[in-house]
Structure formats: structure tokens, C-alpha cells
Design a protein around this motif. Structure first.
Motif, PDB file in Angstrom:
ATOM      1  N   ILE A  38     -71.609 -62.894 -11.763  1.00 59.53           N
ATOM      2  CA  ILE A  38     -70.649 -61.792 -11.735  1.00 59.53           C
ATOM      3  C   ILE A  38     -69.645 -61.927 -12.869  1.00 59.53           C
ATOM      4  CG2 ILE A  38     -68.719 -60.850 -10.424  1.00 59.53           C
ATOM      5  CD1 ILE A  38     -70.331 -61.331  -7.898  1.00 59.53           C
ATOM      6  N   SER A  39     -69.110 -63.152 -13.046  1.00 61.17           N
ATOM      7  CA  SER A  39     -68.045 -63.292 -14.027  1.00 61.17           C
ATOM      8  C   SER A  39     -68.558 -63.047 -15.441  1.00 61.17           C
ATOM      9  CB  SER A  39     -67.392 -64.663 -13.901  1.00 61.17           C
ATOM     10  OG  SER A  39     -68.362 -65.658 -14.091  1.00 61.17           O
ATOM     11  N   HIS A  40     -69.829 -63.295 -15.689  1.00 57.93           N
ATOM     12  CA  HIS A  40     -70.366 -63.000 -17.011  1.00 57.93           C
ATOM     13  C   HIS A  40     -70.639 -61.511 -17.200  1.00 57.93           C
ATOM     14  CE1 HIS A  40     -71.011 -67.308 -17.520  1.00 57.93           C
ATOM     15  NE2 HIS A  40     -71.173 -67.061 -18.810  1.00 57.93           N
ATOM     16  N   SER A  41     -71.311 -60.924 -16.199  1.00 55.04           N
ATOM     17  CA  SER A  41     -71.781 -59.563 -16.439  1.00 55.04           C
ATOM     18  C   SER A  41     -70.643 -58.556 -16.397  1.00 55.04           C
ATOM     19  CB  SER A  41     -72.883 -59.200 -15.447  1.00 55.04           C
ATOM     20  OG  SER A  41     -72.416 -59.365 -14.150  1.00 55.04           O
ATOM     21  N   ILE A  42     -69.490 -58.920 -15.834  1.00 51.71           N
ATOM     22  CA  ILE A  42     -68.390 -57.945 -15.838  1.00 51.71           C
ATOM     23  C   ILE A  42     -67.953 -57.623 -17.262  1.00 51.71           C
ATOM     24  CG2 ILE A  42     -67.444 -58.395 -13.561  1.00 51.71           C
ATOM     25  CD1 ILE A  42     -65.488 -60.285 -14.756  1.00 51.71           C
ATOM     26  N   LEU A  43     -68.291 -58.484 -18.213  1.00 53.23           N
ATOM     27  CA  LEU A  43     -67.940 -58.185 -19.603  1.00 53.23           C
ATOM     28  C   LEU A  43     -68.512 -56.828 -20.008  1.00 53.23           C
ATOM     29  CD1 LEU A  43     -66.739 -59.095 -22.338  1.00 53.23           C
ATOM     30  CD2 LEU A  43     -69.010 -59.945 -22.902  1.00 53.23           C
ATOM     31  N   LEU A  44     -69.749 -56.582 -19.599  1.00 47.92           N
ATOM     32  CA  LEU A  44     -70.387 -55.311 -19.925  1.00 47.92           C
ATOM     33  C   LEU A  44     -69.550 -54.155 -19.377  1.00 47.92           C
ATOM     34  CD1 LEU A  44     -72.780 -53.669 -20.999  1.00 47.92           C
ATOM     35  CD2 LEU A  44     -73.894 -54.000 -18.799  1.00 47.92           C
ATOM     36  N   ALA A  52     -65.241 -46.009 -23.161  1.00 47.78           N
ATOM     37  CA  ALA A  52     -65.120 -44.674 -22.569  1.00 47.78           C
ATOM     38  C   ALA A  52     -63.675 -44.186 -22.603  1.00 47.78           C
ATOM     39  CB  ALA A  52     -65.652 -44.684 -21.137  1.00 47.78           C
ATOM     40  N   VAL A  53     -62.723 -45.053 -22.278  1.00 44.79           N
ATOM     41  CA  VAL A  53     -61.338 -44.575 -22.185  1.00 44.79           C
ATOM     42  C   VAL A  53     -60.492 -44.985 -23.388  1.00 44.79           C
ATOM     43  CG1 VAL A  53     -61.359 -44.488 -19.676  1.00 44.79           C
ATOM     44  CG2 VAL A  53     -60.600 -46.570 -20.824  1.00 44.79           C
ATOM     45  N   GLY A  54     -60.948 -45.965 -24.160  1.00 44.10           N
ATOM     46  CA  GLY A  54     -60.249 -46.342 -25.383  1.00 44.10           C
ATOM     47  C   GLY A  54     -58.895 -46.989 -25.175  1.00 44.10           C
ATOM     48  N   ASP A  55     -58.691 -47.585 -24.005  1.00 46.05           N
ATOM     49  CA  ASP A  55     -57.383 -48.192 -23.751  1.00 46.05           C
ATOM     50  C   ASP A  55     -57.597 -49.505 -23.006  1.00 46.05           C
ATOM     51  OD1 ASP A  55     -54.863 -48.920 -23.036  1.00 46.05           O
ATOM     52  OD2 ASP A  55     -54.575 -47.300 -21.574  1.00 46.05           O
ATOM     53  N   LEU A  56     -57.122 -50.598 -23.589  1.00 48.93           N
ATOM     54  CA  LEU A  56     -57.369 -51.904 -22.971  1.00 48.93           C
ATOM     55  C   LEU A  56     -56.579 -52.100 -21.684  1.00 48.93           C
ATOM     56  CD1 LEU A  56     -57.658 -54.874 -25.478  1.00 48.93           C
ATOM     57  CD2 LEU A  56     -59.217 -54.190 -23.666  1.00 48.93           C
ATOM     58  N   ALA A  57     -55.511 -51.356 -21.504  1.00 53.91           N
ATOM     59  CA  ALA A  57     -54.660 -51.573 -20.332  1.00 53.91           C
ATOM     60  C   ALA A  57     -55.046 -50.658 -19.176  1.00 53.91           C
ATOM     61  CB  ALA A  57     -53.195 -51.350 -20.705  1.00 53.91           C
ATOM     62  N   SER A  58     -56.077 -49.844 -19.388  1.00 53.64           N
ATOM     63  CA  SER A  58     -56.422 -48.866 -18.360  1.00 53.64           C
ATOM     64  C   SER A  58     -56.981 -49.531 -17.102  1.00 53.64           C
ATOM     65  CB  SER A  58     -57.465 -47.901 -18.921  1.00 53.64           C
ATOM     66  OG  SER A  58     -58.104 -47.207 -17.866  1.00 53.64           O
ATOM     67  N   PRO A  59     -56.573 -49.035 -15.939  1.00 54.78           N
ATOM     68  CA  PRO A  59     -57.142 -49.573 -14.693  1.00 54.78           C
ATOM     69  C   PRO A  59     -58.638 -49.307 -14.587  1.00 54.78           C
ATOM     70  CG  PRO A  59     -55.709 -47.686 -14.260  1.00 54.78           C
ATOM     71  CD  PRO A  59     -55.538 -48.028 -15.698  1.00 54.78           C
ATOM     72  N   TRP A  60     -59.139 -48.343 -15.395  1.00 52.59           N
ATOM     73  CA  TRP A  60     -60.581 -48.070 -15.370  1.00 52.59           C
ATOM     74  C   TRP A  60     -61.370 -49.301 -15.784  1.00 52.59           C
ATOM     75  CZ3 TRP A  60     -62.636 -44.384 -12.782  1.00 52.59           C
ATOM     76  CH2 TRP A  60     -61.922 -43.206 -12.566  1.00 52.59           C
ATOM     77  N   LEU A  61     -60.755 -50.145 -16.616  1.00 55.42           N
ATOM     78  CA  LEU A  61     -61.456 -51.339 -17.058  1.00 55.42           C
ATOM     79  C   LEU A  61     -61.761 -52.252 -15.868  1.00 55.42           C
ATOM     80  CD1 LEU A  61     -60.738 -50.355 -19.890  1.00 55.42           C
ATOM     81  CD2 LEU A  61     -60.240 -52.716 -20.486  1.00 55.42           C
ATOM     82  N   ILE A  62     -60.758 -52.387 -14.996  1.00 51.88           N
ATOM     83  CA  ILE A  62     -60.958 -53.241 -13.821  1.00 51.88           C
ATOM     84  C   ILE A  62     -62.026 -52.644 -12.911  1.00 51.88           C
ATOM     85  CG2 ILE A  62     -59.868 -54.067 -11.703  1.00 51.88           C
ATOM     86  CD1 ILE A  62     -57.445 -54.735 -13.207  1.00 51.88           C
ATOM     87  N   LEU A  63     -61.943 -51.317 -12.692  1.00 52.16           N
ATOM     88  CA  LEU A  63     -62.919 -50.675 -11.817  1.00 52.16           C
ATOM     89  C   LEU A  63     -64.321 -50.758 -12.409  1.00 52.16           C
ATOM     90  CD1 LEU A  63     -61.028 -47.562 -10.430  1.00 52.16           C
ATOM     91  CD2 LEU A  63     -61.765 -49.633  -9.232  1.00 52.16           C
ATOM     92  N   GLY A  64     -64.420 -50.445 -13.713  1.00 56.42           N
ATOM     93  CA  GLY A  64     -65.721 -50.499 -14.374  1.00 56.42           C
ATOM     94  C   GLY A  64     -66.319 -51.887 -14.287  1.00 56.42           C
ATOM     95  N   ALA A  65     -65.483 -52.884 -14.521  1.00 57.55           N
ATOM     96  CA  ALA A  65     -65.962 -54.254 -14.489  1.00 57.55           C
ATOM     97  C   ALA A  65     -66.382 -54.660 -13.076  1.00 57.55           C
ATOM     98  CB  ALA A  65     -64.870 -55.187 -14.997  1.00 57.55           C
ATOM     99  N   ALA A  66     -65.564 -54.274 -12.097  1.00 54.48           N
ATOM    100  CA  ALA A  66     -65.908 -54.611 -10.715  1.00 54.48           C
ATOM    101  C   ALA A  66     -67.237 -53.970 -10.335  1.00 54.48           C
ATOM    102  CB  ALA A  66     -64.802 -54.157  -9.773  1.00 54.48           C
ATOM    103  N   ALA A  67     -67.440 -52.729 -10.812  1.00 59.75           N
ATOM    104  CA  ALA A  67     -68.703 -52.043 -10.511  1.00 59.75           C
ATOM    105  C   ALA A  67     -69.882 -52.807 -11.109  1.00 59.75           C
ATOM    106  CB  ALA A  67     -68.663 -50.613 -11.032  1.00 59.75           C
ATOM    107  N   THR A  68     -69.707 -53.331 -12.332  1.00 57.46           N
ATOM    108  CA  THR A  68     -70.812 -54.099 -12.928  1.00 57.46           C
ATOM    109  C   THR A  68     -71.090 -55.356 -12.116  1.00 57.46           C
ATOM    110  OG1 THR A  68     -69.457 -53.752 -14.885  1.00 57.46           O
ATOM    111  CG2 THR A  68     -71.705 -54.495 -15.230  1.00 57.46           C
ATOM    112  N   GLY A  69     -70.028 -55.967 -11.586  1.00 60.15           N
ATOM    113  CA  GLY A  69     -70.219 -57.157 -10.746  1.00 60.15           C
ATOM    114  C   GLY A  69     -71.098 -56.832  -9.553  1.00 60.15           C
TER     115      GLY A  69
END
Lengths: 369, 282
Positions: A38-44, A52-69
Motif C-alpha cells: 500500500i505504502s508504495h503504490s499510493i505514490l501512483l 489532475a488538480v495541479g496542487d500539491l496541497a489539495s485534499p484530493w491527493l490524499i483521497l486519490g492516494a488512499a483509493a490507490t491503496g
């Protein structure tokens, strides 16, 4: 305001606590390797969400990463269910694929941002205090601390709320199913928690440390207790302590903080492995040694009891020749003789071994048992 | 169903009325390998039924399929006339002892308390009432003194009794037990037998996967002989015959003999070259 040093330690300790909490259930479910996956593939997920959102601070990053996990877990299980590959092989196939995809995307499209592979592996704990959480200009501390604290709260709340369900589904998924507690739902709920925790922690401490913190402290705590609530508490304490200890180790040796923390986690586990009061290697060796002594005492008592009244007592019961008859090293025989004298099992008189009443009882007891 | 060739009346819709367990045409396959072929099983309430058959006959799978723990390719299961989804709270399950990790950090009492979770539902934690129920169940299997023991420190028989206490605490109409007698000591065997009789006396139905053929007539009222397909099921006196046993355990021999039979019969197994036939309906 706290000093950056204190802030770094706090971030690390809170992150460690969150990782150890969810990691305990991973270890108990024998899914420790999933933390690695999980911890590796969340990078994707992070890279895709960033693109997609172009912002490193966006909460979408956490959601997107959790979804990949969660996707990783689902892919591993799908592959495993074909019965064509074993589960460990399935893990080994899925996460490098997703991770490498993330690395490629990162290198091709996100080169301009400060997401780079060093940071991914080891985090950027030393710089975490520079990224402040300051809504409306009021400095409320480092952003990483808020994220880690939020995730710890989320994990603790979920575990407290569903403690009974998690315990049941972990110990006996079949029973959970027959009692109507949807073990698959619980499984994916836990995997979502693990993913969210990994994402949040990954940002601060990097993925090597995420794996170390999810597996090390729970495994060490399991050696120290056999009650689940105590195990969770101990794992959290050991995780947080390793984080703080690792920080000071890093300062002392002037090395990577995340690396030193991972090393400390390993050290704590090693200490538990050696020194755990019941299951530790030292305790086990002691138990074996004392069993060996008890057995030797009984052997000696029986030997003397058999021969002390016989015609060959002069030879068989000679204190300096007993070891020959029992096939012992002379040194070991001396240790046994001394222990026997101390317990008043026998006496040495004129070079001969003579049993006392207690020694005779021991021999009789051992023979009639 | 006193003879292996007797089949349930065709066409009539299966209501399962008056039966504790009614299984019809249950087929389970792992990939393309059949594990259970078109099994019918009817168990009247208030009796103890043993499921026997050779290794790999699908005994455990039958239980798991009835309980919905493995997917069925076809078939219908009714518990007291209702599909499993609506009868979940009437069904208890004692899995094989080896199915769980006994190093799990918990006590005997805690494992038994898990049996009360259904009544509690989600989120609510067990309280004193649940723990007392668990303790009295442990007492009934002679394990009250070991309630606080870490489960890995129990002997195999004691672990089995913990599982039984957990089933007792669920207090279900129908209980399925998978090899409860496997590798247990004499004390535990006695405790299980007493428990089974006690459950029967209270009108409960127990379906037990059993491996010791010699004790079947002593311990059970009914028996089902299984070898991928159902060979026979019914009262022990009628069904537990040498011929049926040979059909169940004879494997290939059974198959060859059946082939000479004018009615098409399901295939034998244990030999990968033996073709498997489903029941061919006229």
C-alpha cells in the motif's frame, strides 16, 4: 511557539502512533506485507491526483492516494483468487507495477515540483516545520502535525468504535460472516484506514518509515503481551518512543531522520525479541538451562541411589568420577554437584557422594513419576 | 431416503417446511473442479446428524456452502423453511479448530464472548451480561477455571471446548460443527457428547462433520454419507449400512459398480481420469 526540533519530534511521534495503531491489525491478520504494498503504490495515486488538480496541497491527493491503496488490495486479492499465484507473489506483482507507474509519471510530468524519489523513500521530516498551517495568517503550527494528528484521531476513533468487529473479523472471519458482520466490509474498511494513514505519514516520513512503523512496533508489542488492548497501547508507545529516539539518534550520528527512526524501530524489536519476559530468546534459553539442570539433578540422584549401597559404590559414587559414569563434562558435573549440595540433596564425604533424604526423595519421585 | 437410489420427489417446490435444514441440488465447484455435486439433504429438527465421508468428500465445504461462506454454483438452502439471509440468527457454526490463529492475543472468555456479538449488533460493546453468559457457557464445558487463560496456552481439547462454548452462547436452533472430535482428549470427547445430547434434549438440531465411523451409531441419530455427491442420508439404523459405506468410501469401485446400474449415476472421484457426471435428468 514550539521550536522546530520539538515540532519534528511531535510530527514523528504522532505519525508513528497512527501507523502502529492500524499496523497492529495488519500484523495480527498476517498481512504485514500489505503495508509495504500500500505504502508504495499510493505514490501512483498521489501523482495522478496531482496531475489532475495541479496542487500539491489539495485534499484530493490524499483521497486519490488512499483509493490507490485500496485498489492495490483489491488487485492482490483478485490475482490471489485465481489460485494461479500465491498471495505473497500477488503482492510482489501488484505493487511494483503500480509504484513504477507512479515513478514514471512523476519523472515525465511532475519534474517541476518537489516530489522526487528521495523524498518519496525517506520523506522530508527535517523540512516539515517550514510548511506552516496558517489559515488567515494565524500560524497554528506545521501542516504535517495537523495532518498526522487528524489521521491519528481518525484511526483511534475508528478502532474504538469498531474494536469488537475488527477483533472478531481478524480472529475468525468465518464466525464474523455467520454472525452477520460482513468481514469483507470490515477488511476494506481497515485497508482504507491503512491507506489514508500511509498517505498522510508518507508525506512526512517517507515510505520506508511507514512500513517500519506499521510492522515493527506491533510485532515487538506482541512479544510482550497477550491481550489485544494492551498490545495496541504498547505498540503505540513503542512506535512513538522509536520516533523520538530515532530523531536523537539522527542528530547524534548526523544522518537521515527517517532512516534513524526505522533503525530504532528495528532496535526496539530486537530488544523485545531478546528480553521479552515470557517469549524472549533470553527467557527461553534460561528456561532450557534450568530444565537441563533439573534433569541433571534427577539423573545424579538416581545414579547415586542405585549404586551407593552396591559393591561398586566406591567407584560409581566417587565425586571425582561421577561425570565419567554419567557421560558429563567434568565442569558440568561440578556445577550439578554444587547445585545439589546447595539444595541439600547430597553431601560429599571422603570423596564419595552420599544422598540426603531430599535427594533420595527426588530419585524416588523421578522414578515413580 | 432410506436407500441411496431413492431420490426426493421431483418437481414439487421445495418448501423445507417442518425441516431444520433443507438442502436441494447444492453444487459447489472450485474453478472447474466439482467439490459438491448436486447434494440434497433434509434434516428434521431436534436430532443429531453426522456427515461422514472420505477425505476430500466435501464435508467441510458442505457446511460452508450451507452457511454461505463459500459460493454455491447452484442449489438452495433453507433453514427452518427460510433462506439463510433471513435465518442467520438461527444458525451457529463451530469451525475446525485449525481455522483460526490460536496465537491471537485474547483469552478463552473473550473468544466465547464473541458468540454474543450478534445480539449486540454493530458498535455496541459486550457488557457484564454478555460476559456472564460466556462464563456460564464455559462452565457447561468444564472450562470456567481457565476463562482468563491466553488461548494459545490451552490444549487442543480445551480449545475445542472454547469453540463449543462459543456456539452455546449463540444459542441457535441449528448448529453446524466441523470435526469437533478431531484430535481431542477423552475428557473433551465426553464433554462434546454430553453437550450434543443436551442440545438435542432442548429440541436443537446439530449437524456434525465426523470422521470416526465407529462412534457414529453411539453419538448420532441420523447420518449423511457424502462423497462429492450425497450417497445416502437418514436414520443411522437404516442408512449406516455396509453397502452405503462402501459406496461412500470405495471411490472408484463404487463408480464402476454404479456404471453397471441402469440409472445414470454421478461419477466417482479421487482419480483425475475418472470423468465426473452430473445427475442426468430424463
Amino acid at each position: 511557539m514550539m521550536s522546530p526540533q520539538v515540532e519534528i519530534q511531535l510530527i514523528a511521534a504522532v505519525t508513528a502512533a497512527a501507523c502502529s495503531l492500524v499496523g497492529t491489525f495488519l500484523v495480527l491478520r498476517r498481512m504485514a506485507m500489505l503495508s509495504d504494498a500500500i505504502s508504495h503504490s499510493i505514490l501512483l495515486g498521489i501523482v495522478v491526483a496531482f496531475l489532475a488538480v495541479g496542487d500539491l496541497a489539495s485534499p484530493w491527493l490524499i483521497l486519490g492516494a488512499a483509493a490507490t491503496g485500496v485498489l492495490t488490495v483489491a488487485l492482490v486479492e483478485t490475482l490471489h483468487r485465481t489460485r494461479l499465484v500465491k498471495e505473497d507473489a500477488a503482492i510482489g506483482l501488484v505493487f511494483p507495477a503500480l509504484f513504477s507507474l507512479g515513478v514514471i509519471l512523476l519523472a515525465r510530468h511532475a519534474g517541476a515540483v518537489h516530489l522526487d524519489t528521495d523524498v518519496v523513500l525517506l520523506g522530508e521530516l527535517a523540512f516539515a516545520p517550514f510548511d506552516r498551517f496558517a489559515p488567515g495568517g494565524a500560524d497554528l503550527g506545521p501542516r504535517a502535525l495537523w495532518i498526522a494528528g487528524g489521521v491519528l484521531l481518525l484511526d483511534a476513533a475508528a478502532l474504538a468504535l469498531f474494536f469488537k468487529e475488527l477483533k472478531l473479523a481478524t480472529f475468525d472471519a468465518g464466525l464474523a460472516a455467520t454472525l452477520g458482520f460482513a468481514p469483507t466490509l470490515i477488511h476494506y474498511g481497515l485497508m482504507s484506514l491503512v491507506s489514508v494513514t500511509a498517505v498522510a505519514s508518507f508525506d512526512a516520513v517517507g515510505l520506508v518509515l511507514v512500513v517500519a512503523l506499521m510492522v515493527g512496533p506491533p510485532a515487538a508489542a506482541h512479544l510482550l503481551t497477550d491481550r489485544l488492548p494492551r498490545l495496541l497501547g504498547l505498540a503505540v508507545l513503542m512506535g512513538a518512543a522509536s520516533a523520538v529516539g530515532g530523531y536523537w539518534l539522527a542528530r547524534w550520528l548526523d544522518v537521515s531522520i527517517a532512516g534513524a527512526m526505522a533503525a530504532t524501530v528495528g532496535l526496539v524489536f530486537l530488544l523485545a525479541l531478546l528480553l521479552a519476559p515470557q517469549r524472549g530468546l533470553v527467557a527461553a534459553a534460561r528456561r532450557r538451562a534450568s530444565q537441563r539442570l533439573e534433569f541433571a539433578l534427577a539423573m545424579l540422584a538416581i545414579h547415586v541411589a542405585q549404586h551407593e549401597c552396591g559393591p561398586d559404590a566406591g567407584d560409581e559414587c566417587r565425586a571425582d568420577r561421577v561425570h565419567l559414569h554419567l557421560h558429563w563434562e567434568p565442569g558440568f558435573a561440578e556445577v550439578v554437584l554444587r547445585a545439589a549440595e546447595q539444595r541439600r540433596l547430597l553431601r560429599r564425604e571422603g570423596g564419595l557422594v552420599r544422598l540426603d533424604e531430599a535427594g533420595r526423595d527426588l530419585a524416588r519421585g523421578a522414578l515413580t513419576r | 431416503m432410506t436407500h441411496p437410489d431413492t431420490r426426493p420427489a421431483p418437481a414439487a417446490p421445495h418448501t423445507g417446511a417442518g425441516l431444520a435444514v433443507a438442502v436441494h441440488d447444492l453444487t459447489v465447484a472450485y474453478r472447474d473442479k466439482p467439490v459438491l455435486w448436486d447434494v440434497d439433504l433434509e434434516v428434521p429438527p431436534g436430532l443429531l446428524l453426522a456427515v461422514v465421508g472420505p477425505n476430500g468428500a466435501g464435508k467441510s465445504t458442505l457446511l460452508k456452502a450451507i452457511l454461505g461462506l463459500v459460493p454455491a454454483a447452484a442449489g438452495q438452502v433453507l433453514i427452518h423453511g427460510e433462506p439463510l439471509a433471513r435465518a442467520r440468527d438461527r444458525v451457529g457454526y463451530v469451525p475446525q479448530r485449525g481455522s483460526v490463529d490460536w496465537d491471537f492475543p485474547t483469552s478463552a472468555l473473550d473468544v466465547v464472548t464473541m458468540g454474543t456479538y450478534r445480539r449486540l449488533g454493530w458498535v455496541r460493546r459486550p457488557g457484564r451480561r454478555e460476559r456472564e453468559a460466556a462464563l456460564s457457557a464455559l462452565e457447561r464445558v468444564g472450562m470456567a477455571a481457565l476463562a482468563d487463560r491466553q488461548i494459545s496456552q490451552l490444549s487442543g481439547g480445551q480449545q475445542q471446548r472454547v469453540f463449543l462454548a462459543r456456539a452455546l452462547v449463540q444459542d441457535t436452533d441449528v448448529t453446524f460443527m466441523d470435526e469437533p472430535f478431531q484430535g481431542v482428549d477423552a475428557v473433551t470427547e465426553r464433554a462434546i457428547v454430553d453437550l450434543l445430547k443436551d442440545l438435542r434434549a432442548r429440541g436443537r438440531t446439530v449437524v456434525v462433520v465426523h470422521h470416526d465411523l465407529q462412534t457414529v451409531p453411539d453419538y448420532f441419530d441420523w447420518v449423511a454419507l457424502l462423497n462429492v455427491r450425497r450417497i445416502a442420508s437418514g436414520p443411522v439404523a437404516d442408512v449406516f449400512t455396509e453397502e452405503n459405506l462402501r459406496l461412500a468410501y470405495g471411490g472408484r469401485v463404487g463408480f464402476l459398480e454404479r456404471k453397471a446400474d441402469p440409472t445414470p449415476a454421478p461419477g466417482g472421484r479421487d482419480d483425475p481420469t475418472t470423468p465426473h457426471f452430473g445427475r442426468i435428468r430424463p
